[in-house]
Write a protein that holds these residues in place. Sequence first.
Motif, PDB file in Angstrom:
ATOM      1  N   LYS A 273     -14.953  18.959  -4.681  1.00  0.00           N
ATOM      2  CA  LYS A 273     -13.523  18.813  -4.418  1.00  0.00           C
ATOM      3  C   LYS A 273     -12.970  17.589  -5.160  1.00  0.00           C
ATOM      4  CE  LYS A 273     -13.055  22.333  -1.639  1.00  0.00           C
ATOM      5  NZ  LYS A 273     -14.354  22.949  -1.988  1.00  0.00           N
ATOM      6  N   ILE A 274     -13.654  17.180  -6.221  1.00  0.00           N
ATOM      7  CA  ILE A 274     -13.227  16.049  -7.049  1.00  0.00           C
ATOM      8  C   ILE A 274     -12.878  16.526  -8.455  1.00  0.00           C
ATOM      9  CG2 ILE A 274     -13.839  13.790  -7.985  1.00  0.00           C
ATOM     10  CD1 ILE A 274     -13.544  13.786  -4.954  1.00  0.00           C
ATOM     11  N   VAL A 275     -13.724  17.364  -9.031  1.00  0.00           N
ATOM     12  CA  VAL A 275     -13.442  17.940 -10.343  1.00  0.00           C
ATOM     13  C   VAL A 275     -13.317  19.452 -10.210  1.00  0.00           C
ATOM     14  CG1 VAL A 275     -14.565  16.057 -11.593  1.00  0.00           C
ATOM     15  CG2 VAL A 275     -15.906  18.076 -10.954  1.00  0.00           C
ATOM     16  N   ASP A 276     -12.725  20.066 -11.218  1.00  0.00           N
ATOM     17  CA  ASP A 276     -12.340  21.482 -11.183  1.00  0.00           C
ATOM     18  C   ASP A 276     -13.481  22.365 -11.695  1.00  0.00           C
ATOM     19  OD1 ASP A 276     -11.252  24.019 -11.724  1.00  0.00           O
ATOM     20  OD2 ASP A 276      -9.283  23.194 -12.152  1.00  0.00           O
ATOM     21  N   ASN A 277     -14.110  23.118 -10.776  1.00  0.00           N
ATOM     22  CA  ASN A 277     -15.232  23.970 -11.161  1.00  0.00           C
ATOM     23  C   ASN A 277     -14.809  25.146 -12.033  1.00  0.00           C
ATOM     24  OD1 ASN A 277     -17.128  22.395  -9.923  1.00  0.00           O
ATOM     25  ND2 ASN A 277     -17.404  23.712  -8.141  1.00  0.00           N
ATOM     26  N   THR A 278     -13.620  25.655 -11.818  1.00  0.00           N
ATOM     27  CA  THR A 278     -13.155  26.776 -12.647  1.00  0.00           C
ATOM     28  C   THR A 278     -13.046  26.345 -14.104  1.00  0.00           C
ATOM     29  OG1 THR A 278     -11.922  27.708 -10.777  1.00  0.00           O
ATOM     30  CG2 THR A 278     -11.295  28.436 -12.989  1.00  0.00           C
ATOM     31  N   ALA A 279     -12.508  25.141 -14.321  1.00  0.00           N
ATOM     32  CA  ALA A 279     -12.409  24.623 -15.687  1.00  0.00           C
ATOM     33  C   ALA A 279     -13.791  24.357 -16.270  1.00  0.00           C
ATOM     34  CB  ALA A 279     -11.576  23.339 -15.697  1.00  0.00           C
ATOM     35  N   GLN A 280     -14.695  23.861 -15.443  1.00  0.00           N
ATOM     36  CA  GLN A 280     -16.080  23.630 -15.898  1.00  0.00           C
ATOM     37  C   GLN A 280     -16.718  24.923 -16.395  1.00  0.00           C
ATOM     38  OE1 GLN A 280     -18.913  22.037 -13.081  1.00  0.00           O
ATOM     39  NE2 GLN A 280     -17.770  20.116 -12.940  1.00  0.00           N
ATOM     40  N   THR A 281     -16.589  25.976 -15.596  1.00  0.00           N
ATOM     41  CA  THR A 281     -17.208  27.260 -15.932  1.00  0.00           C
ATOM     42  C   THR A 281     -16.632  27.813 -17.235  1.00  0.00           C
ATOM     43  OG1 THR A 281     -17.598  27.739 -13.588  1.00  0.00           O
ATOM     44  CG2 THR A 281     -17.626  29.601 -15.120  1.00  0.00           C
TER      45      THR A 281
END
Length: 332
Positions: A273-281
């Motif tokens: 809940k700190i960085v965006d996992n969707t953007a990571q993927t």
Amino acid sequence: MSNREPSAAIVAEAKAKRREPPEDAVFEYFKSYDGQQIRFARFPASTVINPKGTIIFLPGRTEFIEKFFEDIRIFNALGYACAAMDLRGQGMSYRPHSDRGKHFVRSFDPHISDVKALFDKALEGKMPKPFILMGHSAGSHVILRFLHDHPGYVEKAITVAPMVRIYLAGTPAFTVKALSWGMRHLGLGASYIAGHTSFKEGRWGWRKKLTHDDDRFADEDYFVKNKDMRLAVGGATYKWLWEALKSTDKLNAKGYAEAIETPVLILQASEDKIVDNTAQTAFAKRLPHGKLVVIEGAMHEILKEKDEYRAAVWAAIADFIVLNNASDTEAL
């Protein structure tokens, strides 16, 4: 556990001694491209006859070298030398704002130049190759930008919960950008963003977003309170937020990820809940030699998570780099 992963004995000893530097640790400073002092450390694993290479750690926002001692000890035990650096604006590196408690940067670009200076001045010819970069969150963001701008320095990179984009909890990105832009133009760029304050011990409200492990979460407070108060940094400022948003836009620009030829492992915390996992993927899919591994159940500070999550991290690392030679297995 495969014979390529660290043994239970190595893991247990590293956990028990994670608040102590390895015996041969050397902490120093180098002058970066602009003459500012940047703190770094070398952990040469001096008992190893033929080291397998050097793992270089870059910390996340608010973090410092000491938080990596546990994983540095594991890599040392497996035959790797290590190094680490405090990003400017935090730890005991140069801070561009007179109030040390405020996390303030003028730009993210100097971070990239600092990493290059680290290699050129402190690692090249002094530490064994191959070089492998490893970072957390904002440190992983810096790694990805460094790989783009300076190919050929490292063989591989391990990025833990990389800040590809900031998690905004449904708030439109243009709203956050407009707010940070406006605060800067009102002369309030050095003010803490909403919900952030000067450094406070405990911060248990934050813990609920970072890790399930209370004991490891307390490591940061231990080093600040018992070793050196100068390690502490407080919340992010609007200027930091503005520059982070600009830098993540650059990272996500068309063709940027595709230009990174270095093999990259991305370790994603499924409950981040700190960085965006969707953007990571999405970013991982664009990398020519990218590998995404999701650590199920883990929160943002994966390296400070409970043992079961860390075991999954080390399994992924073992699949990405050769941790142990076949001849090492009995000794482990």
